[in-house]
Design an enzyme around this catalytic site. Structure first.
Site, short mmCIF file in Angstrom:
data_model
loop_
_atom_site.label_atom_id
_atom_site.label_comp_id
_atom_site.label_asym_id
_atom_site.label_seq_id
_atom_site.Cartn_x
_atom_site.Cartn_y
_atom_site.Cartn_z
N GLU A 116 0.82 -1.21 0.00
CA GLU A 116 0.00 0.00 0.00
C GLU A 116 0.86 1.27 0.00
O GLU A 116 0.37 2.35 0.33
CB GLU A 116 -0.95 0.03 1.21
N HIS A 140 -3.15 1.56 8.36
CA HIS A 140 -4.23 0.79 7.76
C HIS A 140 -4.39 -0.51 8.53
O HIS A 140 -3.40 -1.23 8.76
CB HIS A 140 -3.91 0.49 6.28
N HIS A 142 -7.29 -3.98 9.68
CA HIS A 142 -8.48 -4.76 9.31
C HIS A 142 -9.38 -4.91 10.54
O HIS A 142 -9.41 -5.97 11.17
CB HIS A 142 -8.06 -6.12 8.77
N GLU A 170 -17.81 10.17 23.11
CA GLU A 170 -16.50 10.76 22.79
C GLU A 170 -16.29 10.94 21.28
O GLU A 170 -15.44 11.72 20.85
CB GLU A 170 -15.37 9.87 23.34
N HIS A 211 -13.01 -4.08 3.79
CA HIS A 211 -11.55 -4.20 3.90
C HIS A 211 -11.01 -3.65 5.24
O HIS A 211 -10.32 -4.36 5.95
CB HIS A 211 -10.91 -3.50 2.70
O1 2HA Z 1 -1.86 -7.16 3.34
O2 2HA Z 1 -3.68 -5.02 4.30
O3 2HA Z 1 -4.41 -3.78 2.10
C1 2HA Z 1 -1.67 -5.82 3.48
C2 2HA Z 1 -2.97 -5.15 3.35
C3 2HA Z 1 -3.36 -4.65 2.02
ZN ZN Z 2 -5.62 -4.30 4.01
#
Ligand code: 2HA
Ligand code: ZN
Length: 275
Positions: A116, A140, A142, A170, A211
């Protein structure tokens, strides 16, 4: 000087471990990047090696020319960062045109930066400008409950922001600008990078449908705390929706306005609609 003892490296490693402990980084899921301060670069530059080849970033980021970033590696597992930082994370330098990078420390044995990287760097560029250099961290992850909600709520900024704000008092104070939503897109490419960076001009958080979360902040605590707060709020919403499709009571629009007054934040009018 031991590079691994530096505060910015320690903070980065701790964030990887904390994210894994939350359950947001199964396998090689997620990525983290940090735009280094001049003082960070000076403190560790003596161990840099400038032998590795320049590679294409896959995006143009001229406003990040000559900057250094600490990044997680592609295919690397967050749970392993703490055990072996040098093989799972690394420092890259951006060239003077903002189109190429090379690795100057870490990512040993031919490892490369996160898939990414284009999304991260394009968003670093947007946030560097929008915050006058204050934002340095892009993360980022998940997050389970946020992802679950992207199957049942309309993929609109107005809906996600308002629902998340209502779930925990909050929230409007922690993310007063709201959250943006990116429809499902192929990860890792330029398209998702461009779509996300458009939203990040306005927000510190973009939700990637089916995602996860993509967010920005000034330091590791603020950025991790932002993702944590949003995921907590999403968890409450998932629990609530599991009990009932309707709320018996909630935080009302005028109460959101009072909250904004009391905590000196501005909430955009587009999120304060009557339901
Ligand atoms: O595997 O999360 O979006 C890495 C990620 C790609
Ligand atoms: Zn990801």
């Amino acid at each position: 000087m031991n590079i691994l003892e530096q505060d910015f490296i320690q903070g980065f490693i701790r964030m990887c471990s904390d994210g894994f402990a939350q359950g947001w980084h199964e396998r090689n899921g997620g990525n983290l990047t940090y735009r280094m301060k001049d003082e960070d670069v000076k403190s560790v530059q003596s161990v840099f090696s400038y032998q590795r080849e320049w590679e294409d970033i896959g995006a143009e980021v001229p406003k990040l020319a000559n900057e250094y970033f600490l990044v997680t590696g592609s295919g690397k597992y967050f749970r392993n960062v703490e055990l072996n930082p040098e093989s799972n994370i690394g420092i890259v330098e951006i060239d003077e045109t903002g189109t190429k990078y090379h690795i100057v420390w870490g990512l040993t044995n031919g490892a490369v930066p996160t898939s990414e990287l284009p999304s991260h760097l394009m968003n670093h560029e947007v946030k560097k400008q929008a915050t006058d250099g204050e934002h340095r961290v892009i993360y980022h992850c998940h997050t389970t409950n946020v992802i679950a909600l992207t199957f049942v709520l309309p993929l609109k900024d107005e809906i996600f922001t308002r629902e998340l704000w209502e779930m925990a008092t909050e929230c409007p104070v922690v993310f007063p600008a709201g959250v943006g939503v990116v429809p499902w897109m192929v990860p890792g490419g330029k398209d998702i990078a461009v779509a996300t960076s458009e939203l990040m001009k306005e927000y510190d958080v973009a939700i990637w449908a089916h995602h996860g979360i993509f967010c920005s902040g000034s330091d590791f605590d603020i950025t991790f705390g932002l993702a944590h707060t949003i995921e907590k709020s999403a968890e409450i919403l998932v629990k609530m929706l599991s009990m009932s499709s309707k709320k018996l009571q909630t935080i009302q629009t005028d109460e959101l306005r009072s909250l904004a007054d009391a905590f000196h934040v501005t909430l955009p009018e587009k999120f304060l609609y009557e339901k």
